[in-house]
Design a protein around this motif. Structure first.
Motif, PDB file in Angstrom:
ATOM      1  N   LEU A  41      60.144  18.441  46.079  1.00 28.96           N
ATOM      2  CA  LEU A  41      60.874  19.014  47.197  1.00 28.96           C
ATOM      3  C   LEU A  41      60.199  20.318  47.595  1.00 28.96           C
ATOM      4  O   LEU A  41      59.904  21.149  46.736  1.00 28.96           O
ATOM      5  CB  LEU A  41      62.326  19.294  46.823  1.00 28.96           C
ATOM      6  N   VAL A  42      59.976  20.510  48.892  1.00 31.18           N
ATOM      7  CA  VAL A  42      59.309  21.707  49.387  1.00 31.18           C
ATOM      8  C   VAL A  42      60.120  22.294  50.530  1.00 31.18           C
ATOM      9  O   VAL A  42      60.296  21.650  51.561  1.00 31.18           O
ATOM     10  CB  VAL A  42      57.881  21.406  49.860  1.00 31.18           C
ATOM     11  N   GLU A  43      60.592  23.530  50.342  1.00 32.89           N
ATOM     12  CA  GLU A  43      61.348  24.227  51.374  1.00 32.89           C
ATOM     13  C   GLU A  43      60.408  24.991  52.299  1.00 32.89           C
ATOM     14  O   GLU A  43      59.341  25.446  51.883  1.00 32.89           O
ATOM     15  CB  GLU A  43      62.340  25.224  50.763  1.00 32.89           C
ATOM     16  N   SER A  44      60.845  25.168  53.545  1.00 31.49           N
ATOM     17  CA  SER A  44      60.122  25.995  54.501  1.00 31.49           C
ATOM     18  C   SER A  44      61.103  26.528  55.537  1.00 31.49           C
ATOM     19  O   SER A  44      62.237  26.070  55.621  1.00 31.49           O
ATOM     20  CB  SER A  44      58.997  25.215  55.177  1.00 31.49           C
ATOM     21  N   TYR A  85      67.252  27.311  48.002  1.00 32.90           N
ATOM     22  CA  TYR A  85      66.670  26.176  47.309  1.00 32.90           C
ATOM     23  C   TYR A  85      67.291  24.870  47.785  1.00 32.90           C
ATOM     24  O   TYR A  85      68.507  24.799  47.962  1.00 32.90           O
ATOM     25  CB  TYR A  85      66.919  26.276  45.804  1.00 32.90           C
ATOM     26  N   CYS A  86      66.483  23.849  47.962  1.00 33.19           N
ATOM     27  CA  CYS A  86      67.019  22.512  48.180  1.00 33.19           C
ATOM     28  C   CYS A  86      66.989  21.744  46.869  1.00 33.19           C
ATOM     29  O   CYS A  86      66.189  22.028  45.974  1.00 33.19           O
ATOM     30  CB  CYS A  86      66.267  21.764  49.278  1.00 33.19           C
ATOM     31  N   ALA A  87      67.874  20.760  46.754  1.00 30.03           N
ATOM     32  CA  ALA A  87      67.999  19.989  45.526  1.00 30.03           C
ATOM     33  C   ALA A  87      68.397  18.560  45.846  1.00 30.03           C
ATOM     34  O   ALA A  87      69.102  18.308  46.824  1.00 30.03           O
ATOM     35  CB  ALA A  87      69.036  20.625  44.604  1.00 30.03           C
ATOM     36  N   GLU A  88      67.950  17.624  45.000  1.00 29.45           N
ATOM     37  CA  GLU A  88      68.257  16.206  45.157  1.00 29.45           C
ATOM     38  C   GLU A  88      69.039  15.723  43.947  1.00 29.45           C
ATOM     39  O   GLU A  88      68.653  15.977  42.802  1.00 29.45           O
ATOM     40  CB  GLU A  88      66.976  15.403  45.327  1.00 29.45           C
ATOM     41  N   ALA A  89      70.123  15.003  44.203  1.00 31.18           N
ATOM     42  CA  ALA A  89      70.997  14.504  43.159  1.00 31.18           C
ATOM     43  C   ALA A  89      70.442  13.242  42.522  1.00 31.18           C
ATOM     44  O   ALA A  89      69.480  12.639  43.003  1.00 31.18           O
ATOM     45  CB  ALA A  89      72.382  14.234  43.732  1.00 31.18           C
ATOM     46  N   GLY A  90      71.102  12.814  41.436  1.00 31.41           N
ATOM     47  CA  GLY A  90      70.702  11.601  40.759  1.00 31.41           C
ATOM     48  C   GLY A  90      71.286  10.337  41.342  1.00 31.41           C
ATOM     49  O   GLY A  90      70.928   9.245  40.908  1.00 31.41           O
ATOM     50  N   GLY A 114      63.466  22.325  44.636  1.00 30.59           N
ATOM     51  CA  GLY A 114      62.297  22.929  45.235  1.00 30.59           C
ATOM     52  C   GLY A 114      62.050  24.317  44.672  1.00 30.59           C
ATOM     53  O   GLY A 114      62.804  24.820  43.833  1.00 30.59           O
ATOM     54  N   GLN A 115      60.990  24.956  45.151  1.00 29.94           N
ATOM     55  CA  GLN A 115      60.615  26.281  44.672  1.00 29.94           C
ATOM     56  C   GLN A 115      61.325  27.411  45.405  1.00 29.94           C
ATOM     57  O   GLN A 115      61.283  28.557  44.963  1.00 29.94           O
ATOM     58  CB  GLN A 115      59.107  26.468  44.782  1.00 29.94           C
ATOM     59  N   GLY A 116      61.967  27.116  46.509  1.00 29.92           N
ATOM     60  CA  GLY A 116      62.736  28.100  47.240  1.00 29.92           C
ATOM     61  C   GLY A 116      61.981  28.714  48.401  1.00 29.92           C
ATOM     62  O   GLY A 116      60.752  28.756  48.425  1.00 29.92           O
TER      63      GLY A 116
END
Length: 124
Positions: free
Chosen positions: A4-7, A95-100, A115-117
């Protein structure tokens, strides 16, 4: 492996707007819930917004309700956070995040990938 990559972060004056993006890769993006979290200096990471796999269910923290909008474009493997009427207290790393699974919750423990933020700074 999911990446995951934030921008889209940056410096903005109070009252201004930004749109954050989160680009995902590594598995079928449309099958999983997503969330945005943020962490300000000296504070713990906190929930901002979530969206389920299809985009038809969203939740927001009280502090951003009616100012921020979470959305997703599964065809582009991308999630967005539109931030309007920004306040200095919104300053944080986002930060973005993806669930299971297909659904999302407000709890960080629900998310398997992060992601790294991206830094958002709101000036007075």
């Amino acid at each position: 492996q999911v990446q995951l990559v934030e921008s889209g972060g940056g410096l903005v004056q109070a009252g201004g707007s930004l749109r954050l993006s989160c680009a995902a890769s590594g598995r079928t993006f449309s099958s999983y819930g997503l969330g945005w979290f943020r962490q300000a200096p000296g504070k713990e990471r906190e929930f901002v917004a979530t969206i389920n796999w299809s985009g038809d269910t969203t939740t927001y923290a009280d502090s951003v309700k009616d100012r921020f909008t979470i959305s997703r474009d599964n065809a582009k493997n991308t999630m967005y956070l539109q931030m309007n009427s920004l306040k200095p207290e919104d300053t944080a790393v986002y930060y973005c995040a993806e669930a299971g699974g297909r659904y999302a919750t407000i709890f960080m423990s629900h998310y398997d990938y992060w992601g790294q933020g991206t830094q958002v700074t709101v000036s007075s």
